[in-house]
Design a protein around this motif. Sequence first.
Motif, PDB file in Angstrom:
ATOM      1  N   VAL A  61       0.853  -1.194   0.000  1.00  0.00           N
ATOM      2  CA  VAL A  61       0.000   0.000   0.000  1.00  0.00           C
ATOM      3  C   VAL A  61       0.889   1.244   0.000  1.00  0.00           C
ATOM      4  CG1 VAL A  61      -1.766   1.296   1.239  1.00  0.00           C
ATOM      5  CG2 VAL A  61      -1.846  -1.210   1.219  1.00  0.00           C
ATOM      6  N   LEU A  62       0.560   2.188  -0.866  1.00  0.00           N
ATOM      7  CA  LEU A  62       1.253   3.480  -0.876  1.00  0.00           C
ATOM      8  C   LEU A  62       0.442   4.433  -0.010  1.00  0.00           C
ATOM      9  CD1 LEU A  62       2.668   5.282  -4.041  1.00  0.00           C
ATOM     10  CD2 LEU A  62       1.733   6.512  -2.106  1.00  0.00           C
ATOM     11  N   TYR A  63       1.018   4.830   1.128  1.00  0.00           N
ATOM     12  CA  TYR A  63       0.359   5.753   2.052  1.00  0.00           C
ATOM     13  C   TYR A  63       0.932   7.155   1.866  1.00  0.00           C
ATOM     14  CZ  TYR A  63      -1.247   1.610   4.652  1.00  0.00           C
ATOM     15  OH  TYR A  63      -1.826   0.427   5.018  1.00  0.00           O
ATOM     16  N   ALA A  64       0.060   8.154   1.789  1.00  0.00           N
ATOM     17  CA  ALA A  64       0.503   9.546   1.716  1.00  0.00           C
ATOM     18  C   ALA A  64      -0.622  10.433   2.237  1.00  0.00           C
ATOM     19  CB  ALA A  64       0.870   9.926   0.284  1.00  0.00           C
ATOM     20  N   SER A  65      -0.318  11.729   2.366  1.00  0.00           N
ATOM     21  CA  SER A  65      -1.322  12.708   2.793  1.00  0.00           C
ATOM     22  C   SER A  65      -1.329  13.877   1.825  1.00  0.00           C
ATOM     23  CB  SER A  65      -1.025  13.205   4.217  1.00  0.00           C
ATOM     24  OG  SER A  65      -1.113  12.142   5.150  1.00  0.00           O
ATOM     25  N   THR A  66      -2.359  14.684   1.922  1.00  0.00           N
ATOM     26  CA  THR A  66      -2.525  15.849   1.059  1.00  0.00           C
ATOM     27  C   THR A  66      -1.233  16.652   0.948  1.00  0.00           C
ATOM     28  OG1 THR A  66      -4.825  15.992   1.759  1.00  0.00           O
ATOM     29  CG2 THR A  66      -3.885  17.950   0.729  1.00  0.00           C
ATOM     30  N   ASN A  67      -0.848  16.990  -0.284  1.00  0.00           N
ATOM     31  CA  ASN A  67       0.308  17.851  -0.605  1.00  0.00           C
ATOM     32  C   ASN A  67       1.660  17.194  -0.416  1.00  0.00           C
ATOM     33  OD1 ASN A  67      -1.439  20.017  -1.240  1.00  0.00           O
ATOM     34  ND2 ASN A  67      -1.505  20.658   0.904  1.00  0.00           N
ATOM     35  N   ASP A  68       1.708  15.938   0.012  1.00  0.00           N
ATOM     36  CA  ASP A  68       3.002  15.265   0.178  1.00  0.00           C
ATOM     37  C   ASP A  68       3.721  15.129  -1.159  1.00  0.00           C
ATOM     38  OD1 ASP A  68       2.807  14.942   2.894  1.00  0.00           O
ATOM     39  OD2 ASP A  68       2.230  12.832   2.836  1.00  0.00           O
ATOM     40  N   VAL A  69       5.048  15.074  -1.095  1.00  0.00           N
ATOM     41  CA  VAL A  69       5.868  14.751  -2.262  1.00  0.00           C
ATOM     42  C   VAL A  69       6.222  13.269  -2.178  1.00  0.00           C
ATOM     43  CG1 VAL A  69       8.051  15.163  -3.449  1.00  0.00           C
ATOM     44  CG2 VAL A  69       6.777  17.082  -2.485  1.00  0.00           C
ATOM     45  N   VAL A  70       5.826  12.533  -3.202  1.00  0.00           N
ATOM     46  CA  VAL A  70       5.988  11.083  -3.217  1.00  0.00           C
ATOM     47  C   VAL A  70       7.115  10.716  -4.180  1.00  0.00           C
ATOM     48  CG1 VAL A  70       4.856   8.882  -3.709  1.00  0.00           C
ATOM     49  CG2 VAL A  70       3.541  10.753  -2.712  1.00  0.00           C
ATOM     50  N   ASN A  71       8.061   9.915  -3.702  1.00  0.00           N
ATOM     51  CA  ASN A  71       9.180   9.436  -4.514  1.00  0.00           C
ATOM     52  C   ASN A  71       9.147   7.917  -4.514  1.00  0.00           C
ATOM     53  OD1 ASN A  71      10.910  12.136  -4.767  1.00  0.00           O
ATOM     54  ND2 ASN A  71      10.262  11.953  -2.630  1.00  0.00           N
ATOM     55  N   VAL A  72       8.969   7.319  -5.695  1.00  0.00           N
ATOM     56  CA  VAL A  72       8.896   5.868  -5.806  1.00  0.00           C
ATOM     57  C   VAL A  72       9.972   5.404  -6.779  1.00  0.00           C
ATOM     58  CG1 VAL A  72       7.450   3.864  -6.273  1.00  0.00           C
ATOM     59  CG2 VAL A  72       6.395   5.972  -5.432  1.00  0.00           C
ATOM     60  N   ASN A  73      10.995   4.757  -6.248  1.00  0.00           N
ATOM     61  CA  ASN A  73      12.085   4.226  -7.068  1.00  0.00           C
ATOM     62  C   ASN A  73      11.718   2.805  -7.495  1.00  0.00           C
ATOM     63  OD1 ASN A  73      14.554   3.928  -8.336  1.00  0.00           O
ATOM     64  ND2 ASN A  73      15.616   3.292  -6.474  1.00  0.00           N
ATOM     65  N   ILE A  74      11.555   2.602  -8.797  1.00  0.00           N
ATOM     66  CA  ILE A  74      11.119   1.301  -9.314  1.00  0.00           C
ATOM     67  C   ILE A  74      12.272   0.628 -10.042  1.00  0.00           C
ATOM     68  CG2 ILE A  74       9.622   0.164 -11.008  1.00  0.00           C
ATOM     69  CD1 ILE A  74       7.399   1.965 -10.180  1.00  0.00           C
ATOM     70  N   HIS A  75      12.617  -0.570  -9.596  1.00  0.00           N
ATOM     71  CA  HIS A  75      13.625  -1.416 -10.240  1.00  0.00           C
ATOM     72  C   HIS A  75      12.891  -2.424 -11.117  1.00  0.00           C
ATOM     73  CE1 HIS A  75      16.713  -0.105  -7.216  1.00  0.00           C
ATOM     74  NE2 HIS A  75      15.624   0.023  -6.469  1.00  0.00           N
ATOM     75  N   ASN A  76      13.189  -2.432 -12.389  1.00  0.00           N
ATOM     76  CA  ASN A  76      12.517  -3.328 -13.323  1.00  0.00           C
ATOM     77  C   ASN A  76      13.309  -4.618 -13.497  1.00  0.00           C
ATOM     78  OD1 ASN A  76      11.083  -4.581 -15.322  1.00  0.00           O
ATOM     79  ND2 ASN A  76      11.656  -3.150 -16.942  1.00  0.00           N
ATOM     80  N   ASN A  77      12.855  -5.680 -12.824  1.00  0.00           N
ATOM     81  CA  ASN A  77      13.486  -6.989 -12.969  1.00  0.00           C
ATOM     82  C   ASN A  77      12.692  -7.907 -13.899  1.00  0.00           C
ATOM     83  OD1 ASN A  77      15.451  -6.144 -11.262  1.00  0.00           O
ATOM     84  ND2 ASN A  77      15.019  -7.577  -9.606  1.00  0.00           N
ATOM     85  N   LEU A  78      11.792  -7.313 -14.697  1.00  0.00           N
ATOM     86  CA  LEU A  78      11.074  -8.092 -15.698  1.00  0.00           C
ATOM     87  C   LEU A  78      11.960  -8.267 -16.941  1.00  0.00           C
ATOM     88  CD1 LEU A  78       7.539  -6.378 -15.585  1.00  0.00           C
ATOM     89  CD2 LEU A  78       8.426  -8.208 -14.126  1.00  0.00           C
ATOM     90  N   THR A  79      11.445  -9.001 -17.903  1.00  0.00           N
ATOM     91  CA  THR A  79      12.160  -9.179 -19.176  1.00  0.00           C
ATOM     92  C   THR A  79      11.662  -8.203 -20.232  1.00  0.00           C
ATOM     93  OG1 THR A  79      10.571 -10.884 -19.833  1.00  0.00           O
ATOM     94  CG2 THR A  79      12.583 -11.627 -18.717  1.00  0.00           C
ATOM     95  N   GLU A  80      10.742  -7.301 -19.859  1.00  0.00           N
ATOM     96  CA  GLU A  80      10.159  -6.343 -20.788  1.00  0.00           C
ATOM     97  C   GLU A  80      10.198  -4.937 -20.191  1.00  0.00           C
ATOM     98  OE1 GLU A  80       6.786  -8.920 -23.143  1.00  0.00           O
ATOM     99  OE2 GLU A  80       6.189  -7.982 -21.258  1.00  0.00           O
ATOM    100  N   PRO A  81      10.096  -3.904 -21.051  1.00  0.00           N
ATOM    101  CA  PRO A  81       9.998  -2.533 -20.530  1.00  0.00           C
ATOM    102  C   PRO A  81       8.768  -2.392 -19.629  1.00  0.00           C
ATOM    103  CG  PRO A  81      10.421  -2.533 -22.892  1.00  0.00           C
ATOM    104  CD  PRO A  81      10.118  -3.953 -22.519  1.00  0.00           C
ATOM    105  N   PHE A  82       8.832  -1.421 -18.718  1.00  0.00           N
ATOM    106  CA  PHE A  82       7.797  -1.318 -17.683  1.00  0.00           C
ATOM    107  C   PHE A  82       7.495   0.136 -17.378  1.00  0.00           C
ATOM    108  CE2 PHE A  82       6.347  -1.109 -13.269  1.00  0.00           C
ATOM    109  CZ  PHE A  82       5.383  -2.108 -13.232  1.00  0.00           C
ATOM    110  N   LEU A  83       6.209   0.429 -17.110  1.00  0.00           N
ATOM    111  CA  LEU A  83       5.777   1.721 -16.584  1.00  0.00           C
ATOM    112  C   LEU A  83       4.692   1.492 -15.539  1.00  0.00           C
ATOM    113  CD1 LEU A  83       5.466   4.106 -19.692  1.00  0.00           C
ATOM    114  CD2 LEU A  83       7.114   4.279 -17.820  1.00  0.00           C
ATOM    115  N   MET A  84       4.648   2.363 -14.545  1.00  0.00           N
ATOM    116  CA  MET A  84       3.608   2.324 -13.522  1.00  0.00           C
ATOM    117  C   MET A  84       2.804   3.620 -13.598  1.00  0.00           C
ATOM    118  SD  MET A  84       2.585   0.268 -11.034  1.00  0.00           S
ATOM    119  CE  MET A  84       3.914  -0.549 -10.127  1.00  0.00           C
ATOM    120  N   THR A  85       1.474   3.493 -13.536  1.00  0.00           N
ATOM    121  CA  THR A  85       0.632   4.682 -13.499  1.00  0.00           C
ATOM    122  C   THR A  85      -0.185   4.693 -12.221  1.00  0.00           C
ATOM    123  OG1 THR A  85      -0.850   6.082 -14.802  1.00  0.00           O
ATOM    124  CG2 THR A  85      -1.374   3.728 -14.723  1.00  0.00           C
ATOM    125  N   TRP A  86      -0.657   5.879 -11.834  1.00  0.00           N
ATOM    126  CA  TRP A  86      -1.231   6.116 -10.506  1.00  0.00           C
ATOM    127  C   TRP A  86      -2.695   6.515 -10.669  1.00  0.00           C
ATOM    128  CZ3 TRP A  86       2.908   4.568  -7.807  1.00  0.00           C
ATOM    129  CH2 TRP A  86       4.147   4.682  -8.438  1.00  0.00           C
TER     130      TRP A  86
END
Length: 545
Positions: A61-86
Motif C-alpha cells: 500500500v502506498l500511504y501519503a497525505s494531502t500535498n506530500d511529495v511522493v518518490n517511488v524508485n522502481i527497479h525493473n526486474n522483468l524481461t520487458e519494458p515497464f511503466l507504472m501509473t497512478w
Amino acid sequence: MNPIRLLTSSELCLCTCFLLVLIYRGWSQLFYDWTVSYSQLAPLGVDKQVIVINGMFPGPVLYASTNDVVNVNIHNNLTEPFLMTWNGVQMRKNSWQDGVQETNCPILPGQNWTYSFQLKDQIGSFFYFPSLLLHKAAGGYGAIHLNNLPIIPIPFPQPYKDYAVLIGDWFNADYRDLRASLENGVFLPHPDGILINGLGPNQARFEFEPSATYMLRISNVGLKTSLNFRIEDHPMLLVETEGSYLIQQYYDSLDIHVGQSYSVLVTAKNQANGKSYYMVASSRFTILEHSGIGVIHYPDAAGDPVGPLPLGPGLSNYNFSIEQARSMRWDLIASAARPNPQGSYHYGTIPITRTLILENNVMVIGSKRRFTINGISFMHSDTPLKLLDYFQLNEESKYAAAAALPSSATSVVDAFYRDFFHIVFQNPLLEVQSWHIDGYNFFVVGMGWGLWDESKKAGYNIVDAVSRSTVQVYPLSWTAILMELDNLGTWNLRSQNAENWYLGQELYIRVKGVWNWLDEQSDISARDEAPIPDNVIKCGRAADL
C-alpha cells in the motif's frame, strides 16, 4: 510611491487556507523503493507467472497525505519494458510522472527510475497498476491511501482500522498470450474467476472485532468486468469515492466498474455468535457469473461461513446499477483536502468553453480490429508526446473528431489552462464502458439511455454531482461530465477496459498556459508545468538530445 492594494475576499481566503496548512502541517517527503519482478503463483489453482512488487501480490500500500511529495524508485526486474501509473492520483502540474506511454519512456529491463511528484489537494482511495504491454493481466497493482491533513476533520467517526480490498477479474492465461490474441483480433475470453486481494475463494480474510467500525477501501483493479460487492448481513455506509466525500447512505451491495474506487464504513456485530460471514465480488453484465469470495472472521468464529452466498442484483439488471449511480451525491458540507466545504465550488455556474462528444466503437482498420474514439484509433509513435513537445520535434497530431472512415492517428486535444470542458461519452455498443482521465476529477452531471442531444442538459445535476476520475457508460447510453482544466500538462483520457485501451481507445488532453500560446517558441515553460525531470528517460528521436 505605489498605493497599497487590499486583498479581495477570495484572495484573503486563499492566503488563510495556505497559512493554515503551513502552520499545522507542512508537506512531507515520502520515499518508496520497489522491485518489480515475476513470481509463479496460482490464485485460482493454475500456475501463472505473476508480476509482484517487493515479492508481494498485490503490491504494498502506498500511504501519503494531502500535498506530500511522493518518490517511488522502481527497479525493473522483468524481461520487458515497464511503466507504472497512478490511477486517480492528481499530480501537481507534473504529467512527466504520469507513467503512461505518451508521457514517459519505459524503464528498461535491469534498470530503475524514480517517480517524483507532489500530490494536489486530494484525499481518498485509489490504486496503481502497470500501464504497458497488458502487464496488468499479470498483476503488478496495489492500493493507494491518501489521508487528510490533521486540521481537516473527517465527516465520520475515526474508523478502528482501514482495509484495502482490491477486487478484479482474473485470467489464468499468460498475459503475453492474451496480448497476442488481442493483436490477432480475438476478444479477451471470459475471465476464469474473480480475485479479492489477489486470492481465490475463501482465502482473503478480514479480522473483525465486535462493535468496531472498519473502513474498506474497495477498488476494481480488473481488466474488463464490472463487479457487485457485498458483505453478508453487514450493510455498508458509503462515504467517499475517488477523492470526494459523499452524502452518507447505506447500501447492501455496490456496483463497482473497472477502475473505480469507493470507501465504505462497516460496523461489526456486537456478538458474532461463533459465525463468520461471506464477502462477495460477483461479475455483472456477463454471460457466466463468477464470484470472488472473502471471509469476515470474528474472534470466536468456529470456521469459514456456511450456506448460500448473499444475493446480488442479478447479472443483467442495468436499472439497479444506473439508479444506484444516480443516488450518489456530493457532500456539500464536508471539507475534503482543504478547510472549505466541497460544495463551495459552484461548478454549475461556470461558462462552458468547449463541448466534446466522444463515441466509442470497434472497427476494422487495415484488416485489424481496433477500438476507436470518434472513428480514430490511437497510434503511438516511437517517442512520447511529452518529449516531442519539449524538444519541438515535428509530429502530426489529430484531434479525435468524427471521421468518415476509421483511421489511426495520434489524437490530441489542445486546451487552455482554466478552460471548462463539457464531455459527453456516447456508447453505441452492448457492453458497459469505463472511462478515466488522468490528472483530474470531473463532475458526473448526467447519464441516460439512447443518444445524447442538447435537450438532455435540462436534466443535469448542477448542484451536487459526484466529483471523480472514472465513470461508467451503460450500453446504448450516454454519460456527461463537466471538468475544469486546472492542471497543466499532457494528460491521458482512456478506456479503463484493458483490451479497449490496448487496441487504441485513448487520446491526450494537452493543457497549456495562455502565455505559451502567444509565443510560438515557448511551448513549455517553468511558469506553467513542472520542468523536465533531471532523471528523465529519453527514447526514440529524443534519445540523444
